[in-house]
Scaffold this motif. Structure first.
Motif, PDB file in Angstrom:
ATOM      1  N   MET A  66       6.356   3.692  16.087  1.00  0.00           N
ATOM      2  CA  MET A  66       5.932   5.727  14.798  1.00  0.00           C
ATOM      3  C   MET A  66       4.816   5.916  15.466  1.00  0.00           C
ATOM      4  O   MET A  66       4.615   6.523  15.813  1.00  0.00           O
ATOM      5  CB  MET A  66       6.025   4.958  13.485  1.00  0.00           C
ATOM      6  N   ASN A  67       3.491   4.810  15.669  1.00  0.00           N
ATOM      7  CA  ASN A  67       2.204   5.186  15.925  1.00  0.00           C
ATOM      8  C   ASN A  67       1.773   4.004  17.106  1.00  0.00           C
ATOM      9  O   ASN A  67       0.722   3.796  17.708  1.00  0.00           O
ATOM     10  CB  ASN A  67       1.709   4.816  15.206  1.00  0.00           C
ATOM     11  N   TYR A  78      -0.054  -3.532   3.479  1.00  0.00           N
ATOM     12  CA  TYR A  78      -0.564  -4.478   2.362  1.00  0.00           C
ATOM     13  C   TYR A  78      -1.803  -3.378   2.158  1.00  0.00           C
ATOM     14  O   TYR A  78      -2.221  -3.117   3.029  1.00  0.00           O
ATOM     15  CB  TYR A  78      -0.713  -5.677   2.115  1.00  0.00           C
ATOM     16  N   GLU A  79      -2.125  -4.019   0.857  1.00  0.00           N
ATOM     17  CA  GLU A  79      -3.597  -3.311   1.128  1.00  0.00           C
ATOM     18  C   GLU A  79      -4.621  -4.480   1.635  1.00  0.00           C
ATOM     19  O   GLU A  79      -5.712  -3.818   1.396  1.00  0.00           O
ATOM     20  CB  GLU A  79      -4.209  -2.960  -0.503  1.00  0.00           C
ATOM     21  N   ASP A 116       1.217   2.880   8.021  1.00  0.00           N
ATOM     22  CA  ASP A 116       1.999   2.770   8.894  1.00  0.00           C
ATOM     23  C   ASP A 116       2.813   1.997   8.835  1.00  0.00           C
ATOM     24  O   ASP A 116       4.163   1.786   9.625  1.00  0.00           O
ATOM     25  CB  ASP A 116       1.162   1.028   9.779  1.00  0.00           C
ATOM     26  N   SER A 117       3.410   2.410   7.389  1.00  0.00           N
ATOM     27  CA  SER A 117       4.315   1.938   7.145  1.00  0.00           C
ATOM     28  C   SER A 117       5.869   3.236   7.264  1.00  0.00           C
ATOM     29  O   SER A 117       5.463   4.476   6.986  1.00  0.00           O
ATOM     30  CB  SER A 117       5.014   1.938   5.658  1.00  0.00           C
ATOM     31  N   ILE A 118       6.237   3.028   8.250  1.00  0.00           N
ATOM     32  CA  ILE A 118       7.686   4.494   8.958  1.00  0.00           C
ATOM     33  C   ILE A 118       8.830   4.407   7.191  1.00  0.00           C
ATOM     34  O   ILE A 118       8.978   6.024   7.413  1.00  0.00           O
ATOM     35  CB  ILE A 118       8.497   3.199  10.038  1.00  0.00           C
ATOM     36  N   ASN A 177       0.685  -1.712  -0.498  1.00  0.00           N
ATOM     37  CA  ASN A 177       0.171  -0.522   0.283  1.00  0.00           C
ATOM     38  C   ASN A 177       0.874   1.271   0.051  1.00  0.00           C
ATOM     39  O   ASN A 177       1.771   1.668   0.905  1.00  0.00           O
ATOM     40  CB  ASN A 177      -1.353  -0.042   1.061  1.00  0.00           C
ATOM     41  N   ILE A 178       1.045   1.885  -1.166  1.00  0.00           N
ATOM     42  CA  ILE A 178       1.709   3.258  -1.073  1.00  0.00           C
ATOM     43  C   ILE A 178       1.304   4.491   0.089  1.00  0.00           C
ATOM     44  O   ILE A 178       1.590   5.479  -0.373  1.00  0.00           O
ATOM     45  CB  ILE A 178       2.058   3.293  -2.471  1.00  0.00           C
TER      46      ILE A 178
END
Length: 259
Positions: free
Chosen positions: A241-242, A210-211, A126-128, A121-122
């Protein structure tokens, strides 16, 4: 009423004692006592899990399933290390619930371990890595995006068909699944043969990397009706991060072992 602080201290002590005495290997070896278990390794990648399983059970019989051609040579070389001691069978296919010769599979330049049937998922929150790149502007994001989601065609088989082709009564001592969010389809593809399995170790992805993300209910609808119960969460990946839980490794055990 008992003190929450006192109880919290006891829980921390129990957890600390657990961490000093247990790990995934020890837990699995308590559950799987046979010296020569039959193991299904779904998402075998380059064979690192094969090395682990052979270290734990040298006489094990391992059936590997991995569709990525980039992993094949290393996986074959790994299997060759154990010739004459148990067996390692390599199946260069993916596993799911709908057989296909041309299923769309996504690979990524980052590493082969995150490839699968779900796109990265671009727009992930949640992606650091993605959040860091967002601060650098659109050009950096585009360069990152260009390294992701390369589609190719792979073969998918059902595991109940596979079992029927080699031994309809095959007993599987241990099933490991690492398929980047495709776990429900793997379980569904077992059909009623899932009841032939004793112990399951499966990854479960909660975050939006991911999507598609999952919850326990997505896999337990297959596991519970085949008489499995959650035994252990053997690994938890936390997001610094979260503060959320990104993914876990969960161990499920068939009720017949616990009796």
């Amino acid at each position: 009423m008992k003190s929450k602080t006192k109880n919290q201290g006891k829980n921390e002590e129990r957890t600390s004692e657990y961490s000093g005495n247990w790990d995934t290997e020890k837990t699995l070896k308590v559950l799987i006592k046979k010296p020569d278990p039959v193991i299904f390794d779904v998402g075998a990648n380059n064979g690192s899990s094969v090395n682990d399983f052979k270290a734990w059970w040298p006489k094990s019989h391992i059936h590997c399933f991995e569709p990525q051609k980039e992993c094949y040579k290393e996986l074959v070389d790994t299997a060759a290390l154990y010739e004459g001691v148990g067996s390692v069978k390599i199946n260069p296919v993916a596993v799911g619930n709908v057989p296909s010769q041309d299923a769309v599979f996504y690979t990524h330049d980052i590493n082969s371990g995150i490839s699968g049937f779900n796109k990265i998922n671009i727009e992930s929150k949640d992606s650091i890595n993605l959040n860091e790149l967002s601060e650098k502007g659109d050009a950096a994001l585009q360069l990152y995006s260009d390294t992701l989601n390369h589609d190719r065609k792979v073969e998918i088989i059902r595991l109940d068909d596979y079992i029927a082709s080699i031994d309809p009564n095959l007993h599987i001592d241990f099933l490991k699944i690492d398929t980047q969010g495709f776990e429900p389809e793997v379980f569904d593809g077992f059909g009623d043969k899932l009841a032939n399995v004793d112990v399951v170790l499966t990854e479960l992805l909660f975050f939006d990397f991911y999507e598609r993300s999952l919850s326990f209910s997505d896999i337990e609808k297959y596991l519970l009706r085949s008489n499995f119960r959650l035994y252990d969460i053997s690994h938890i990946s936390k997001n610094p991060m979260n503060g959320r839980t990104d993914w876990v490794d969960a161990i499920y055990v068939n009720d017949r072992l616990r009796k």
